[in-house]
Motif scaffolding. Structure first.
Motif, mmCIF file in Angstrom:
data_model
loop_
_atom_site.group_PDB
_atom_site.id
_atom_site.type_symbol
_atom_site.label_atom_id
_atom_site.label_comp_id
_atom_site.label_asym_id
_atom_site.label_seq_id
_atom_site.Cartn_x
_atom_site.Cartn_y
_atom_site.Cartn_z
ATOM 1 N N ARG A 756 0.856 -1.183 0.000
ATOM 2 C CA ARG A 756 0.000 0.000 0.000
ATOM 3 C C ARG A 756 0.892 1.233 0.000
ATOM 4 O O ARG A 756 1.854 1.315 0.748
ATOM 5 N N ILE A 757 0.534 2.184 -0.863
ATOM 6 C CA ILE A 757 1.381 3.362 -0.987
ATOM 7 C C ILE A 757 0.857 4.509 -0.136
ATOM 8 O O ILE A 757 -0.339 4.608 0.145
ATOM 9 N N ALA A 758 1.765 5.373 0.255
ATOM 10 C CA ALA A 758 1.393 6.569 0.999
ATOM 11 C C ALA A 758 2.337 7.692 0.585
ATOM 12 O O ALA A 758 3.453 7.432 0.121
ATOM 13 N N SER A 759 1.866 8.920 0.760
ATOM 14 C CA SER A 759 2.710 10.072 0.452
ATOM 15 C C SER A 759 2.944 10.872 1.722
ATOM 16 O O SER A 759 2.049 10.994 2.566
ATOM 17 N N PHE A 760 4.131 11.432 1.818
ATOM 18 C CA PHE A 760 4.426 12.317 2.941
ATOM 19 C C PHE A 760 4.830 13.705 2.462
ATOM 20 O O PHE A 760 5.128 14.581 3.254
ATOM 21 N N THR A 761 4.849 13.885 1.134
ATOM 22 C CA THR A 761 5.018 15.208 0.525
ATOM 23 C C THR A 761 4.085 15.213 -0.675
ATOM 24 O O THR A 761 3.479 14.183 -0.983
ATOM 25 N N ASN A 762 4.027 16.355 -1.364
ATOM 26 C CA ASN A 762 3.109 16.366 -2.498
ATOM 27 C C ASN A 762 3.766 15.953 -3.815
ATOM 28 O O ASN A 762 3.215 16.180 -4.881
ATOM 29 N N SER A 763 4.961 15.352 -3.730
ATOM 30 C CA SER A 763 5.582 14.939 -4.982
ATOM 31 C C SER A 763 6.177 13.535 -4.937
ATOM 32 O O SER A 763 6.776 13.093 -5.909
ATOM 33 N N THR A 764 6.021 12.857 -3.834
ATOM 34 C CA THR A 764 6.625 11.525 -3.745
ATOM 35 C C THR A 764 5.624 10.552 -3.133
ATOM 36 O O THR A 764 4.614 10.958 -2.562
ATOM 37 N N PHE A 765 5.942 9.299 -3.271
ATOM 38 C CA PHE A 765 5.189 8.312 -2.500
ATOM 39 C C PHE A 765 6.116 7.183 -2.090
ATOM 40 O O PHE A 765 7.183 7.002 -2.663
ATOM 41 N N GLN A 766 5.713 6.457 -1.076
ATOM 42 C CA GLN A 766 6.461 5.288 -0.629
ATOM 43 C C GLN A 766 5.516 4.101 -0.609
ATOM 44 O O GLN A 766 4.318 4.263 -0.436
ATOM 45 N N THR A 767 6.100 2.938 -0.756
ATOM 46 C CA THR A 767 5.271 1.753 -0.714
ATOM 47 C C THR A 767 5.439 1.062 0.630
ATOM 48 O O THR A 767 6.551 0.689 1.003
ATOM 49 N N GLY A 768 4.352 0.946 1.319
ATOM 50 C CA GLY A 768 4.382 0.273 2.614
ATOM 51 C C GLY A 768 3.638 -1.041 2.538
ATOM 52 O O GLY A 768 3.287 -1.516 1.448
#
Lengths: 1123, 482
Positions: A756-768
């Protein structure tokens, strides 16, 4: 019984001496008669007189008794008889002059059930024996010998030979030889064998007679391919349907499902998508499994689990559909859904044969929805706005303009006439030792929705060779490449061209003034331009398949053979997707997923077959088999493509998404044993046992046993049935067995996480990771127990054959993917809960209706009746909802549409009951529900004044209960006409196409369907049950309002072919011309586009039609050349 | 006979069952998944992720706006395809209303992920205690946040003690609201200890964010349904901790244009969920959702007319509402759009194509203005007299809005009421008003005397029963204890 003795007195008077004898048993009576007879002889000895008397007598219809009196008068002979004897006698007419006594008596007794002897001037009347009495010494019997062969000259063992009128019979030995004693040179031999026409042969004083048997029309003698072997059709004890290539010859079939459709009882084929190469659902005797695949197992030339889409129907030699457990249990854990065995063609001994066929066709959609024209649409949208207090979207001038100039017919814009072409070439040849069959096929078929197509290339090479007298080998290789574009329409509305075509305003042009696609519909649909969805959204699947199976067959001892086979199946498929800016919120995206699946199989098979003298036949089989499958994929995608035209070919030019990859593997190890025994082809028995071990389950549940037994009784082989001529074949059979289904993917016993992906800025995402599948270590096989009783009847020398089967299939330990409630995260857990029962009848008739001179008419009719019922779903819950979380129709369904509940069929449709509109008189009642007259009214099941989840119930079923197929072939000289009707009955469908076009919900803001014109209009039309335009109205599409009966019968195929007589072509080539039409007409009450189409994969989700690809009407013409 | 031996040998060879043992390559499985720092971090990322799956789970869809439409700052289209939205505005919400699902599922999904972290982090083998605490602290914060949303929307809901499934959870009972708040307070207290002063990323909380949320929780506990008035003091104290340390936490009121706050990334962000746009995470209630159909929008939501008319004029009003629209090159006033309403400018996309439902806009969950106004209201209600700090807090917000200072010397009740009104203006459309109306039991009064141009609930439609939503029907059907 009265015994009367006439005695002659000296005075010429007779004194009847009567004596009552009590009624006694037959045996006692006989003894008494004899005793009386002897006494009489002794007693009358003294009265013997001269013999050579003559009689002159003329009587018409006189009783014997009177005649006897007259003769006694004239001759002085006494008559000894009983009244009972004479009571059965015929009246006699005589006209003799001076005839000798014996001659007169002969005349009297000629037609009587009586006879006489003369002893010492006494005529003793006797009953004429029914069975010849043994007293005449037996005629010296002479032996007759010979051998029995079939039409090809091959010896036939086990043929029964009987002397007509006697019980004397023998059976031919292994070499087809017989020897039988016949009582006379005129004796008649009845020769019969299962699968051959019965013959009567007059011995005619020969002592050696060779007999050639003719194969019966019903083909009972054909060898039928069964699981791990072959058996004679007549000695089968299980429910197997064979489909002959004749039944689909000259018809434009290009995939196996088209061959199966309507041609086999118990096989239900649904074209869920009408697209070329599109999804099809094939079910044998219903669906057992909720979780697992319900499609049959395909075995092609011994390769278990072949890909059915890659089979070129032109390569097919025979198809067997294995239905009951005794047929399928041999496939154990893979046989629960029935098995389809396909055997491909082999080389011919008669030298090279070439066959070339080409077909051309054109298709169009079978039906369209009745949608509003632009003027009516604009008027209706304005009325909607006025009724709800908003600004009308169209001015009066605009409305007039639409009436005058028309608008866009979106259905016409996305549908088209679609051409197709197909070429088939095959070469078959060989000699006594070796044979080859090589074929190629090219299919290029366009779909009726713009820009969709399917192309397929297949190549096959079958080689077989006898290496020595005892060793033979074969190698079959097939390769297939296909590419399909836009043939699977996504079931969610936004990306379905069809769902959008029926909800876009007809007032919007396809393209703007600059020739670019209109981006948005300002009035109705909130999603993408339907035509753009066909060209700017691409979903392409390329498949490459290579399959090879080969092996050796060694005859170790007479009757004992060993088969060693290796098979490999390499499937590589690529899913490529692209969506341009106009259909994807202004950002072009593309992705490509590469999938690879390698399957390996090793089968070792021992078979021992022997016919013992006395009619005992055995056939023993033992198998060891190992299969494994490895699957891998890689995926890459990008959004914001810099160059749209690159699509998936250069993903670097865009914003990359996460790359993905995956791996899975399963393996199956099996041991199989089977014994078939029959006695004189009359009493048939079969028993089999398979043990499977699967990698998908933990150790303690890994192995399972799948037994089966079956028996058959061929009544027509019994002596008492041999004398009649009406029934040429009659068999009763029954079977029982267990089959299984793994029903889960690999690693289901292991708890795992998903991404599941999440973003912590408005230009990137990480996959958790989030918790995904909840592993269940206790998982085990899904087991199906099937009972079957069948009858097979052949009438009129096999011209008419009937088969009927009744079956009950109980599936237990049902593997179920249960979606947990959302408050537990909505995760899925797989469990063995519940049970499903499928039971039903199958009935098929095949026959030659007309076979006179040049005209023949063959017909085959089959019916299947199926009742599917969930019998239990375990103790934890009352009902289980379809775990699939698709958002079909943009939230048209607030709940899962399909439910699994005890007592209901699998995939019962869950919804509200629609009661029409609230009428003016219901005002107060309506306001309890926050509604006003004209608003939709639903059944408030629990009466709480709210319409909510508690008011839902089962409102229908999407699973057809009855399927019908009727295939007819009429030929007249060189002309052949084929008609195939097919139908599915007893099921419902949520017509979401129509719902979307008239409920103002989901993704459509205005109504586009014609029916909206008949809506409730306060003060104008208050009887209508189509709700009025209102701010308080609440439509639930998941209700009986949009549920329709979807029963249909259609003319699936009509084709006409003309075979140009070879003589006209100097005997060099054979030419056949044909034309045909598919889906020419459909009889249905369903108001949607196609009652057969449905939107979602899976058996429990058949009852919904939303933007699914409809079937097409296709006209085909073609030619076949052979030499 | 040799051949027979060969066959027997083949049969035996086939019997190797080693091939039947699974080797699940590439599968993230079992407890091993969070036995190291990277895995724990990945699980936390997943927990955030469930708050940002558009249309399905979390806050990036129009769900929370739909669910708070019972307030006077939000309404929807009287026709079109807005039936489900209207249910909230007309106070007849069906348990099947699918607009509730993303919040219900998103919160519980995140509760599952964070509970997994909280219950199992001790198994982590590597990493420093500080780093582990940073992760677990955020997990506590998210779990507190989720239960807070759940209980405010639905009242009594089940507390799920474990991330592992057991069948008895299918019969779990709802917990009393007080127990849920106890759980929330415990979680946030733990988070307060372990979350650092500095945000690890813009889209995460710092210690100040935790305190701000806790202050909001206390404020709500003081109102309906618990009505625990003692909580006002706690709310004020906790808010004060944030205000006093705003430099440490890098929070402040953003002064360079009110509208820009809503593009995210300003000092005003106390806790914000960020999205990236472009088919990964994205925000779908900015853009089309808030535009009239005349502009090609969906007209999902817009302000009620009375609310708009009463809104004090000034730069904040101008930045809050769109009142003019460009249609085919012509400018039309809001009175002429299809729905005859102004729209929320806050949720217009400020850069790039405005007509999309897929943008990288943030979901601003708590901003610094909240902290100031929580303090102001709570202080006044707790002590009965607003102090200078309370006046300073509300006036700071008013100044930025271009308004004069609040009248001095107000009673505690009047001051608090003025702050509540200020909150209505300041947070118009930001799903704040509804919760204020509920905790202060003002839903009925706020819905009285609606403008005739707005949807009118049927007489008697609003009662305290409507302060909470019905439990989503699908879950209630499975578990009758809900």
């Amino acid at each position: 019984m009265q015994l009367t003795l006439f005695s002659q007195s000296a005075a010429g008077r007779y004194v009847p001496c009567r004596k009552r004898i009590p009624r006694l048993s037959a045996k006692t009576v006989l003894i008494m008669k004899l005793t009386a007879f002897l006494i009489t002889i002794a007693f009358l000895q003294v009265h013997a007189a001269g013999h050579a008397q003559t009689v002159t007598l003329s009587r018409q219809h006189s009783s014997l008794e009177n005649i006897f009196k007259e003769i006694r008068k004239q001759t002085g002979y006494y008559f000894l008889y009983t009244d009972e004897q004479l009571s059965g006698a015929e009246k006699v007419s005589l006209d003799v002059k001076n005839a000798p006594l014996q001659q007169v008596l002969d005349l009297c007794f000629r037609d009587q059930p009586l006879t006489y002897t003369i002893d010492n001037k006494i005529v003793i009347v006797k009953r004429r024996p029914v069975i010849p009495l043994p007293q005449p010494p037996p005629v010296v019997e002479t032996p007759v010998k010979g051998s029995v062969t079939n039409e090809k000259g091959e010896p036939l063992p086990g043929v029964t030979i009987q002397v007509k009128g006697t019980s004397n019979g023998v059976v031919t030995d292994a070499e087809g030889r017989y020897i039988i004693n016949v009582p006379s040179g005129n004796a008649i031999l009845i020769v019969s064998s299962l699968g051959y026409d019965k013959q009567e042969v007059v011995v005619n004083n020969r002592n050696e007679i060779g007999i050639v048997m003719k194969t019966m029309a019903a083909g009972l003698n054909e060898l039928v391919v069964v699981g791990y072997g072959e058996q004679k059709k007549g000695s089968l004890t299980n429910a197997i349907t064979s489909i002959s290539t004749k039944s689909f010859q000259d018809q434009p079939v290009n995939r196996l499902d088209q061959v199966l459709q309507g041609r086999a009882a118990g096989v239900q084929v649904t074209n869920a998508a009408g697209s070329p190469g599109g999804a099809v659902r094939i079910r044998i005797r219903g669906a057992n499994s909720i979780n697992g695949e319900n499609g049959p197992l395909y075995v092609v030339d011994g390769f278990v689990g072949a890909e059915f889409f890659a089979i070129n129907p032109d390569d097919i030699e025979s198809i067997q559909v294995l239905k009951d457990a005794s047929a399928t249990a041999i496939y154990g854990s893979r046989g629960a859904n029935g098995v389809i065995i396909v055997t491909t063609r082999k080389g011919s001994k008669e030298g090279l044969k070439v066959n070339f066929t080409s077909r051309f066709s054109t298709s169009e959609v079978i039906n369209k929805l009745d949608l509003l024209n632009a003027g009516d649409f604009a008027t209706t949208a304005n009325a909607h706005a006025t009724a709800t207090g908003t600004t009308p979207p169209f001015t009066a001038a605009q409305v007039d303009g639409f009436y005058k100039n028309g608008g866009t017919d979106w259905q016409r814009e996305i549908f088209r006439k679609a051409p197709a072409q197909e070429y088939l070439l095959s070469l078959a040849g060989g000699n006594d030792k070796s044979g080859y069959f090589i074929s190629g096929n090219y299919l290029n078929q366009d779909g009726v929705i713009n820009n969709s197509f399917y192309k397929r290339y297949t190549l096959r090479s079958n080689i077989n060779s006898k290496l020595s007298d005892r060793v033979s080998t074969f190698l079959n290789i097939t390769g297939s490449y296909s590419t399909a574009q836009n043939v699977d329409i996504p079931a969610d509305g936004p990306h379905s061209p069809l769902a959008q075509a029926i909800t876009w305003s007809p007032t919007v042009p396809v393209r703007d003034a600059n020739g670019k696609y209109t981006v948005a519909d300002p009035v109705s649909s909130v999603f993408y331009n339907p035509v753009a969805l066909t060209t700017e959204q691409l979903a392409v699947t390329d498949r490459m398949l290579a399959n090879a199976i080969g092996g050796f067959r060694v005859e170790l001892l007479p009757g004992l053979t060993f088969n060693l086979q290796y098979g490999a199946n390499y499937l590589q498929y690529e899913n490529k997707n692209f969506a341009g800016k106009v259909v994807n919120s202004n950002s072009a995206i593309a992705n490509v997923r590469n999938n690879k699946e390698v399957r390996l199989q090793n089968t070792n098979m021992l078979n021992y077959r022997k016919a013992f003298n006395g009619g005992h036949n055995i056939d023993l089989t033992a198998v060891v088999e190992y299969q494994q499958s490895t699957y891998k994929y890689t995926y890459a995608g990008a959004s914001n493509l810099t160059y749209e035209s690159f699509k998936w070919d250069n993903l670097t030019q865009g914003t990359a998404g996460s790359p993905q990859s995956g791996y899975s593997k399963w393996a199956l190890f099996s041991l199989v044993g089977r014994a078939n025994y029959d006695y004189q082809h009359k009493y048939l028995f079969s028993a089999a046992l398979r043990r499977d071990g699967s990698s998908k389950f933990r150790k303690e549940n890994r192995f399972s046993y799948f037994p089966s037994v079956s028996a058959g009784w061929v009544l027509t082989e019994e002596a008492f049935m041999k004398q009649q001529q009406v029934i040429s074949y009659l068999k009763l059979r029954g079977s029982w067995g267990l089959t299984g289904s793994e029903g889960v993917g690999p690693y289901s016993t292991i708890s795992s996480y998903s991404n599941r992906i999440a973003s912590f800025t408005n230009s990137t995402f990480q996959t958790g990771i989030i918790l995904g599948n909840i592993g269940n270590p206790d998982l085990q096989w899904e087991t199906t127990e099937q009972k079957d009783a069948g009858i097979e009847i052949g009438l009129l020398k096999g011209r008419l054959s009937l088969t009927a089967d009744y079956f009950v299939k109980d599936t237990r330990d049902l593997l179920l993917n249960e979606k947990l409630p959302l408050y537990l995260g909505g995760n899925t857990i797989t469990r063995n809960v519940g049970a499903v029962q499928n039971k039903g009848w199958e009935f098929s008739v095949e026959g030659t209706v007309i076979d006179k001179g040049p005209v023949t008419w063959n017909t085959g009719l089959n019916f299947s009746f199926l009742r599917n019922k969930v019998t239990s779903i375990g103790a934890t819950s009352q009902r289980i909802f379809d775990p699939n979380t698709r958002r079909i129709g943009g939230g048209m369904s607030p709940q899962s549409e399909f439910v699994i509940m005890p007592g209901q069929p699998l995939g019962a449709i869950w919804g509200l009951t629609y009661l029409g509109t609230w009428k003016p008189g219901d005002k107060d009642n309506a306001s309890e529900y926050g509604a006003v007259p004209g608003d939709a009214r639903y059944k408030d099941v629990n009466g709480d004044g709210m319409i909510d989840a508690n008011d839902y119930s089962v409102i229908g079923t999407g699973m057809p209960r009855t399927s019908i197929g009727w295939n007819n072939t009429l030929s007249y000289r060189s002309w052949t006409l084929n008609l195939l009707f097919q139908g599915l009955l007893g099921f419902d469908k949520l017509n979401y196409n129509k719902a979307a076009a008239m409920y103002h919900g989901g993704d459509a803001r205005e109504a586009t369907h014609m029916d909206i014109l008949n809506r409730y209009i306060p003060g104008v039309n208050e009887t209508s049950d189509i709700p009025a335009f209102s701010s308080t109205n609440r439509n639930f599409t998941q209700s009986s309002r949009f549920l329709e009966k979807a029963d249909f019968v259609r003319l699936k195929n009509v084709s006409l072919s003309y075979d140009i007589p070879k003589a006209k072509l100097k005997n060099t080539v054979g030419v056949k011309l044909f034309v045909s039409a598919t889906n020419l007409f459909t009889i249905t009450g369903y108001s949607g586009i196609d009652p057969e189409a449905n939107s979602s994969a899976g058996d429990i989700r058949q009852g919904i039609d939303y933007g699914s690809y409809p079937n097409a009407k296709t006209y085909t013409g073609g030619i076949t050349i052979s030499f | 006979m040799q051949k027979i031996y060969l066959i027997v040998a083949l049969f035996v060879l086939g019997g190797c069952s080693k091939q039947l043992t699974e080797d699940p390559r590439g599968l993230v499985a079992g407890n091993a998944a969070i036995s190291n720092m990277a895995g724990l971090e990945s699980a936390l990322t997943g927990a955030y992720g469930s708050l940002m799956v558009p249309w399905e789970s979390g806050f990036t869809t129009v769900s929370q706006i739909a669910m708070t439409m019972g307030a006077d700052d939000l309404t929807t289209h009287p026709g079109s395809n807005k039936e489900e939205f209207r249910e909230f505005d007309l106070f007849k919400v069906s348990s099947l209303n699918s607009r509730m699902t993303p919040i219900w599922l998103g919160c519980y999904k995140t509760i599952q992920s964070t509970t997994n972290i909280i219950n199992n982090y001790q198994a982590v083998q590597d990493g420093s205690e500080a780093n582990i605490h940073a992760i677990v602290g955020e997990a506590y914060f998210l779990r507190g946040l989720c239960y807070y949303w759940l209980t405010r929307c639905w009242g009594e809901v089940p507390i799920i003690p474990t991330a592992e499934y057991t069948p008895d959870l299918l019969q779990i009972k709802k917990s009393p609201v007080a127990d849920i708040y106890k759980q929330i307070e415990q979680d946030l207290a733990a988070a307060e200890q372990w979350v650092a002063d500095k945000k690890r990323d813009p889209g995460r909380p710092n210690k100040g964010s935790v305190k701000a949320l806790l202050a909001d929780v206390y404020l709500t506990e003081a109102g309906w349904p618990l009505k625990n008035a003692a909580k006002y003091a706690q709310a004020a104290a906790k808010a004060k901790e944030v205000i006093d340390n705003k430099a440490v936490y890098k929070f402040d009121l953003y002064q360079d244009g009110f509208l820009k706050i809503f593009a995210g990334g300003t000092v005003e962000d106390v806790f914000t969920l960020f999205t990236r746009g472009q088919w990964s995470t994205y925000n779908s209630f900015y853009g089309l959702s808030t535009m009239p159909e005349n502009e090609g929008g969906w007209s999902d939501f817009f302000p009620e007319l009375k609310f708009f008319n009463n809104f004090p004029a000034g730069s904040r009003k101008d930045a809050t509402f769109s009142t003019e629209f460009t249609v085919n090159g012509n400018t039309i006033p809001w009175q002429n759009v299809t729905t005859r309403h102004p729209y929320y400018k806050k949720f217009r996309i400020q850069s790039g194509d405005p007509a999309t439902y897929m943008s990288n806009n943030p979901v601003i969950m708590i901003r610094y203005a909240h902290v100031l106004l929580i303090y102001a209201e709570a202080q006044a209600r707790a002590t009965g007299t607003p102090d200078a700090d309370a006046y300073a807090a509300v006036n700071e917000v008013r100044h930025r809005a271009g308004l004069a200072d609040l009248q001095a010397g107000l009673s505690g009740a009047d001051f608090a009421a003025a702050v509540v009104t200020e909150r209505a203006w300041e947070f118009a459309g930001e799903w704040n008003r509804w919760f204020d109306l509920v905790r202060l039991e003002m839903v009925e009064s706020a819905n009285a005397g609606k403008d005739p141009g707005d949807l009118q609930p049927l007489p008697g439609a609003i009662t305290h029963e409507h302060y909470h939503m019905p439990i989503p029907g699908n879950d209630a059907l499975i578990n009758p204890n809900l």
